[in-house]
Design a protein around this motif. Structure first.
Motif, PDB file in Angstrom:
ATOM      1  N   ARG A  96     -61.727  18.667 -10.151  1.00 53.06           N
ATOM      2  CA  ARG A  96     -62.176  18.529 -11.605  1.00 53.06           C
ATOM      3  C   ARG A  96     -62.141  17.125 -11.754  1.00 53.06           C
ATOM      4  O   ARG A  96     -63.155  16.423 -12.200  1.00 53.06           O
ATOM      5  N   ILE A  99     -64.753  14.924  -9.602  1.00 51.11           N
ATOM      6  CA  ILE A  99     -66.146  15.069 -10.434  1.00 51.11           C
ATOM      7  C   ILE A  99     -66.154  14.269 -11.615  1.00 51.11           C
ATOM      8  O   ILE A  99     -67.058  13.607 -11.690  1.00 51.11           O
ATOM      9  N   ASN A 100     -65.200  14.575 -12.535  1.00 50.63           N
ATOM     10  CA  ASN A 100     -65.162  13.885 -13.832  1.00 50.63           C
ATOM     11  C   ASN A 100     -65.094  12.261 -13.655  1.00 50.63           C
ATOM     12  O   ASN A 100     -65.692  11.874 -14.645  1.00 50.63           O
ATOM     13  N   PRO A 145     -73.131  23.092  -7.222  1.00 56.32           N
ATOM     14  CA  PRO A 145     -74.353  23.663  -7.912  1.00 56.32           C
ATOM     15  C   PRO A 145     -74.961  22.653  -8.772  1.00 56.32           C
ATOM     16  O   PRO A 145     -74.278  21.734  -9.051  1.00 56.32           O
ATOM     17  N   PHE A 147     -75.045  22.598 -11.789  1.00 56.89           N
ATOM     18  CA  PHE A 147     -74.257  22.101 -13.100  1.00 56.89           C
ATOM     19  C   PHE A 147     -73.491  20.986 -12.642  1.00 56.89           C
ATOM     20  O   PHE A 147     -73.260  19.970 -13.642  1.00 56.89           O
ATOM     21  N   LEU A 148     -72.588  20.942 -11.733  1.00 53.08           N
ATOM     22  CA  LEU A 148     -71.732  19.993 -11.200  1.00 53.08           C
ATOM     23  C   LEU A 148     -72.738  18.758 -10.815  1.00 53.08           C
ATOM     24  O   LEU A 148     -72.178  17.438 -11.010  1.00 53.08           O
ATOM     25  N   LEU A 157     -67.955  12.679 -16.074  1.00 52.68           N
ATOM     26  CA  LEU A 157     -68.075  13.618 -17.265  1.00 52.68           C
ATOM     27  C   LEU A 157     -68.684  12.677 -18.518  1.00 52.68           C
ATOM     28  O   LEU A 157     -69.444  12.991 -19.439  1.00 52.68           O
ATOM     29  N   LEU A 161     -71.881  13.112 -21.045  1.00 48.65           N
ATOM     30  CA  LEU A 161     -71.716  13.562 -22.318  1.00 48.65           C
ATOM     31  C   LEU A 161     -72.628  12.579 -23.001  1.00 48.65           C
ATOM     32  O   LEU A 161     -73.037  12.934 -24.136  1.00 48.65           O
TER      33      LEU A 161
END
Lengths: 168, 428
Positions: A96, A99-100, A145, A147-148, A157, A161
């Protein structure tokens, strides 16, 4: 936008590389990128910060990044110059976090046994292809996927946002 | 207690909470969901990075100041100017945004203990924390999981977060634990059985008569260490013991969530613990677990009782029972640290500190302390520590050339008395 094709040479490590060796607890009080970079992988390979600048890629076995949730771990790798971490599997918080913060990360079965230290790899994040230019071999992995990929393409992230708040 | 178990959708409690928080009736393993978060926590080491990320947001507004908890615990009181600066930054942020759930030095203790004892965790909701041992709160029937600092910043701002729905493994435990065997021994045994990546990305659900009989403190220890097998969450369905624990702590109303009677699990593990002996995780992996009597002759330099895993009042009581009227072996240092101010006060009232001091132990203030080799109680080259904590990685508690063995507070106390790793049976 982040690079979706990454190239570099491999620094190779084993299974269950935990966040205590990636970024030892005694340095958690540092939050400056250059300080974090100095101590990346110190518990395992104190030469890492020097080497990764030339190599760029980390290949590891299973469960890379297990242990603490410290985001200092992927940040230190990123700031030290790591362009991508490839492993058989990742611990979920490390996954996580990478990715973030926009550190490319790839889960690929067989990567550890089919790669040697120093191999030159070219990785296409979106197509799911790893070309081993040294061995002239190709490995496939399941791309993120959608989404990621969206978070990843935004650069992490927070940028995701920010982009989202602009469009809504 | 509220919800009917049989919904016919075959969902275990872990997925049911995630479905509910995502506004869905049903979720599948592997699916990505955006779930509403009930509470988010950061500590003094992960909080500053969360603030770095938060400050990069265009809109620097918090979604709900009452659902953010900040706990100073890892490096308290500040041991250096660096940590003092981190603490100052968090204090200012809390003041600026009106975050009342800010636990300063002397007001809380270890974040995970603070979260449960101050009533910040209630059954049936998603709770996240920028610390890997956030999974502890599953013991109260919450979907609780560790996240990163950037994740936490996103939650501060939006109140929701992305999750991959985990596969769920049910671990059914039957039988009575022997009087000198504890929940810590059980979870070490489980991690030893399934391995440090044995439950990677998965949710674990504990069921069975042993769990039913276990008190909330033991359940917290159990769920605390699921991350050592790679799990995302550990959970125990709420029962009358949970409700009793929550009384007077949780102010808001809540609806417990239970597994469907026809819940489907991707994996199942059945254990009978009647014959389980005290367990020890040997260096340098939490899954390198052996019964204490098979560890061999291991001399120790330091013994540590504390942490979010085993620094609760029952842990201190057991240790005191073993140490009462006895002396820690010469050459061994025993460090005892209550997990929170509340536990500190309780131990003080019960006279446990007198027992520890008379035995020759060093008592520290509520903090994570030596567990992560942060600000005190570190190990030198070649030293060996037996610890009631949760990790024994290379260099975890100090020098990369030191060794850490993990065990229950009883085994740690018994070992402190003899100077080598010892089965607590002979002292109980």
């Amino acid at each position: 936008m982040v690079l979706t094709v990454v190239e570099g040479r491999v620094l190779k490590y084993g299974d269950n590389i935990n966040t205590d060796v990636i970024y030892p607890g005694k340095y958690l009080v540092f939050t400056q990128p250059e300080k974090m970079a100095e101590h990346a992988m110190e518990g395992l390979d104190p030469e890492f910060p020097r080497k990764i600048r030339d190599y760029g890629l980390v290949v590891a076995g299973k469960n890379f990044g297990c242990g603490s949730s410290r985001e200092h771990a992927p940040q230190s790798l990123k700031y030290a110059g790591c362009k991508c971490v490839l492993a058989e599997s990742f611990a979920r918080i490390f996954f996580r976090n990478a990715i973030n913060i926009g550190l490319p990360i790839i889960e690929c079965k067989g990567i550890h046994s089919k790669t040697d230290e120093g191999d030159r790899l070219q990785i296409d994040m979106e197509k799911g292809i790893i070309k081993n230019l040294t061995k002239n071999e190709v490995l496939n992995f399941k791309p993120f996927p959608d989404f990621l990929l969206k978070i990843f393409r935004s650069g992490g992230l927070i940028s995701y946002l920010n982009l989202k708040s602009k469009t809504t | 207690m509220g919800e009917v178990k049989l919904s016919g959708k075959g969902l275990p409690v872990t997925k049911k909470i995630l479905a509910k928080a995502s506004g869905k009736e049903y979720v599948e393993s592997g699916e990505f969901v955006e779930a509403k978060v009930g509470m988010v926590m950061v500590n003094d080491l992960t909080g500053p990075l969360a603030l770095d990320a938060f400050e990069k947001l265009k809109e620097k507004k918090v979604w709900d100041k009452n659902r953010i908890v900040i706990v100073l615990d890892h490096q308290i009181p500040a041991d250096s100017v660096h940590s003092a600066e981190l603490h100052k930054r968090l204090r200012r942020f809390a003041a600026e945004y009106g975050i009342k759930n800010f636990y300063d030095v002397g007001r809380g203790g270890i974040c995970h203990q603070v979260m449960v004892e101050k009533g910040h965790v209630k059954p049936g909701v998603v709770v996240v924390g920028a610390d890997s041992h956030t999974c502890t709160y599953g013991a109260l029937g919450a979907f609780a999981t560790g996240i990163g600092s950037t994740d936490a910043a996103a939650v501060f701002s939006t109140g929701s977060l992305w999750f991959k729905v985990p596969e769920v493994m049910r671990i059914n435990v039957e039988g009575n634990l022997k009087p000198y065997v504890f929940p810590k021994d059980l979870i070490l045994h489980v991690v030893g059985l399934i391995g440090e990546d044995g439950a990677i990305y998965m949710g674990l659900e504990f069921t069975g008569s042993t769990i039913k009989k276990m008190g909330v403190e033991g359940r917290l220890t159990l769920c605390n260490m699921v991350v050592e097998a790679g799990a995302k969450t550990g959970i125990i369905e709420p029962d009358e013991k949970t409700i009793e624990y929550l009384k007077g702590r949780v102010k808001e109303s809540f609806t417990p969530v239970y597994s469907d009677q026809d819940a489907k699990y991707e994996e199942e593990l059945s254990l009978n613990v009647e014959d389980l002996e005290p367990q020890v995780a040997c260096p340098h992996s939490v899954s390198n677990v052996k019964p204490v009597d098979e560890v061999g002759d291991v001399e120790i330099d330091q013994a540590f009782i504390g942490s979010c895993t085993n620094g609760r009042i029952e842990d201190l009581r057991v240790a005191a029972k073993i140490l009462e009227g006895r002396k820690v072996k010469d050459g061994v240092r025993l460090i005892v640290i209550p997990a929170s101010q509340e536990i500190y006060l309780q131990a003080l009232k019960e006279g446990l500190f007198e027992v520890f001091v008379r035995a020759g132990a060093y008592i520290g203030p509520a903090t994570c302390g030596p567990c992560l080799g942060g600000h005190f109680g570190l190990l030198a080259d070649g030293e060996v520590c037996i610890s009631s904590t949760n990790r024994n990685f290379v260099g975890r508690m100090g020098s990369p050339k030191s060794k850490v063995y993990l065990a229950s507070p009883a085994t740690v106390a018994a070992s402190a008395l003899t100077g080598k790793i010892t089965n607590p049976k002979k002292f109980m």
